[in-house]
Design a protein around this motif. Structure first.
Motif, PDB file in Angstrom:
ATOM      1  N   ASN A   1       0.807  -1.215   0.000  1.00  0.00           N
ATOM      2  CA  ASN A   1       0.000   0.000   0.000  1.00  0.00           C
ATOM      3  C   ASN A   1       0.848   1.277   0.000  1.00  0.00           C
ATOM      4  OD1 ASN A   1      -2.506   1.211  -0.194  1.00  0.00           O
ATOM      5  ND2 ASN A   1      -2.649   1.552   2.001  1.00  0.00           N
TER       6      ASN A   1
ATOM      7  N   ARG B   1      -3.751   6.016  -9.812  1.00  0.00           N
ATOM      8  CA  ARG B   1      -3.994   7.085  -8.847  1.00  0.00           C
ATOM      9  C   ARG B   1      -2.890   8.123  -9.075  1.00  0.00           C
ATOM     10  NH1 ARG B   1      -6.693   6.928  -3.885  1.00  0.00           N
ATOM     11  NH2 ARG B   1      -6.915   4.691  -4.121  1.00  0.00           N
TER      12      ARG B   1
ATOM     13  N   GLY C   1       0.559  -1.995  -4.695  1.00  0.00           N
ATOM     14  CA  GLY C   1      -0.895  -2.121  -4.786  1.00  0.00           C
ATOM     15  C   GLY C   1      -1.523  -0.821  -5.254  1.00  0.00           C
ATOM     16  N   HIS C   2      -2.700  -0.517  -4.733  1.00  0.00           N
ATOM     17  CA  HIS C   2      -3.458   0.659  -5.180  1.00  0.00           C
ATOM     18  C   HIS C   2      -3.095   1.930  -4.426  1.00  0.00           C
ATOM     19  CE1 HIS C   2      -5.874  -1.761  -7.824  1.00  0.00           C
ATOM     20  NE2 HIS C   2      -6.108  -2.598  -6.840  1.00  0.00           N
ATOM     21  N   CYS C   3      -2.248   1.824  -3.414  1.00  0.00           N
ATOM     22  CA  CYS C   3      -1.852   3.002  -2.615  1.00  0.00           C
ATOM     23  C   CYS C   3      -3.083   3.728  -2.095  1.00  0.00           C
ATOM     24  CB  CYS C   3      -0.967   3.946  -3.428  1.00  0.00           C
ATOM     25  SG  CYS C   3       0.528   3.170  -4.072  1.00  0.00           S
ATOM     26  N   ASP C   4      -4.011   2.966  -1.571  1.00  0.00           N
ATOM     27  CA  ASP C   4      -5.287   3.485  -1.081  1.00  0.00           C
ATOM     28  C   ASP C   4      -5.148   3.942   0.372  1.00  0.00           C
ATOM     29  OD1 ASP C   4      -7.877   3.982  -0.271  1.00  0.00           O
ATOM     30  OD2 ASP C   4      -8.654   2.027  -0.887  1.00  0.00           O
TER      31      ASP C   4
ATOM     32  N   ASP D   1      -7.278   4.600   2.457  1.00  0.00           N
ATOM     33  CA  ASP D   1      -8.328   4.025   3.304  1.00  0.00           C
ATOM     34  C   ASP D   1      -8.250   2.503   3.401  1.00  0.00           C
ATOM     35  OD1 ASP D   1      -9.448   6.577   3.774  1.00  0.00           O
ATOM     36  OD2 ASP D   1     -10.546   6.467   1.875  1.00  0.00           O
ATOM     37  N   ALA D   2      -7.190   1.916   2.857  1.00  0.00           N
ATOM     38  CA  ALA D   2      -7.067   0.453   2.863  1.00  0.00           C
ATOM     39  C   ALA D   2      -6.913  -0.071   4.287  1.00  0.00           C
ATOM     40  CB  ALA D   2      -5.882   0.019   2.022  1.00  0.00           C
ATOM     41  N   ALA D   3      -7.499  -1.225   4.521  1.00  0.00           N
ATOM     42  CA  ALA D   3      -7.356  -1.892   5.818  1.00  0.00           C
ATOM     43  C   ALA D   3      -5.940  -2.434   5.947  1.00  0.00           C
ATOM     44  CB  ALA D   3      -8.370  -3.035   5.923  1.00  0.00           C
TER      45      ALA D   3
END
Length: 138
Positions: free
Chosen positions: A10, A46, A70-73, A75-77
């Protein structure tokens, strides 16, 4: 057939791989950044992630595993539901690896002798990745 772990960091993959290289002797054998992939209208990046790692292969001992940002989110858990099991060659090496992984992380079970091993411990490292470090039985 074989199974390889694929770990998503992440947005912290490069930092993690550098750390594992310095502390565990891991070697990145392949690495590709998102900006190196052909454009895909169905999967927009992104903004700001162009230099993040899309895919990497890491050799650690005799094991090859894979990693990505990954998505570099934001809000990712956190990582959850698995741990990597590192079996060292001897107790001194196992304790060294355990301590390196515990630096900046959270010890779940201190490294110690158990009824099944001369040394075993569990830790979640500074990147959120769970590890079980063990010494093989003789």
């Amino acid at each position: 057939m074989y199974v390889q772990p694929y770990v998503f960091f992440n947005g912290r993959c490069e930092e993690a791989l550098k750390y594992y290289g310095e502390k565990l002797g891991a070697e990145v054998t392949f690495q590709m950044r998102y900006k190196d992939a052909p454009p895909d209208a169905q999967a927009q990046l992104r903004p700001g992630t162009e230099d993040k790692i899309m895919h990497a292969a890491i050799k650690l001992g005799s094991t090859v595993w894979m990693a990505s940002d990954g998505h570099c989110d934001p809000d990712a858990a956190p990582m959850n539901g698995f741990s990597l099991s590192l079996t060292a060659d001897d107790a001194a090496s196992a304790e060294k690896y355990f301590n390196a992984l515990a630096d900046g992380g959270q010890v779940m079970m201190p490294f110690q002798a158990t009824f099944w091993s001369k040394g075993f411990g569990m830790v979640v490292d500074r990147f959120g990745l769970g590890w079980m470090v063990t010494v093989p039985e003789e």
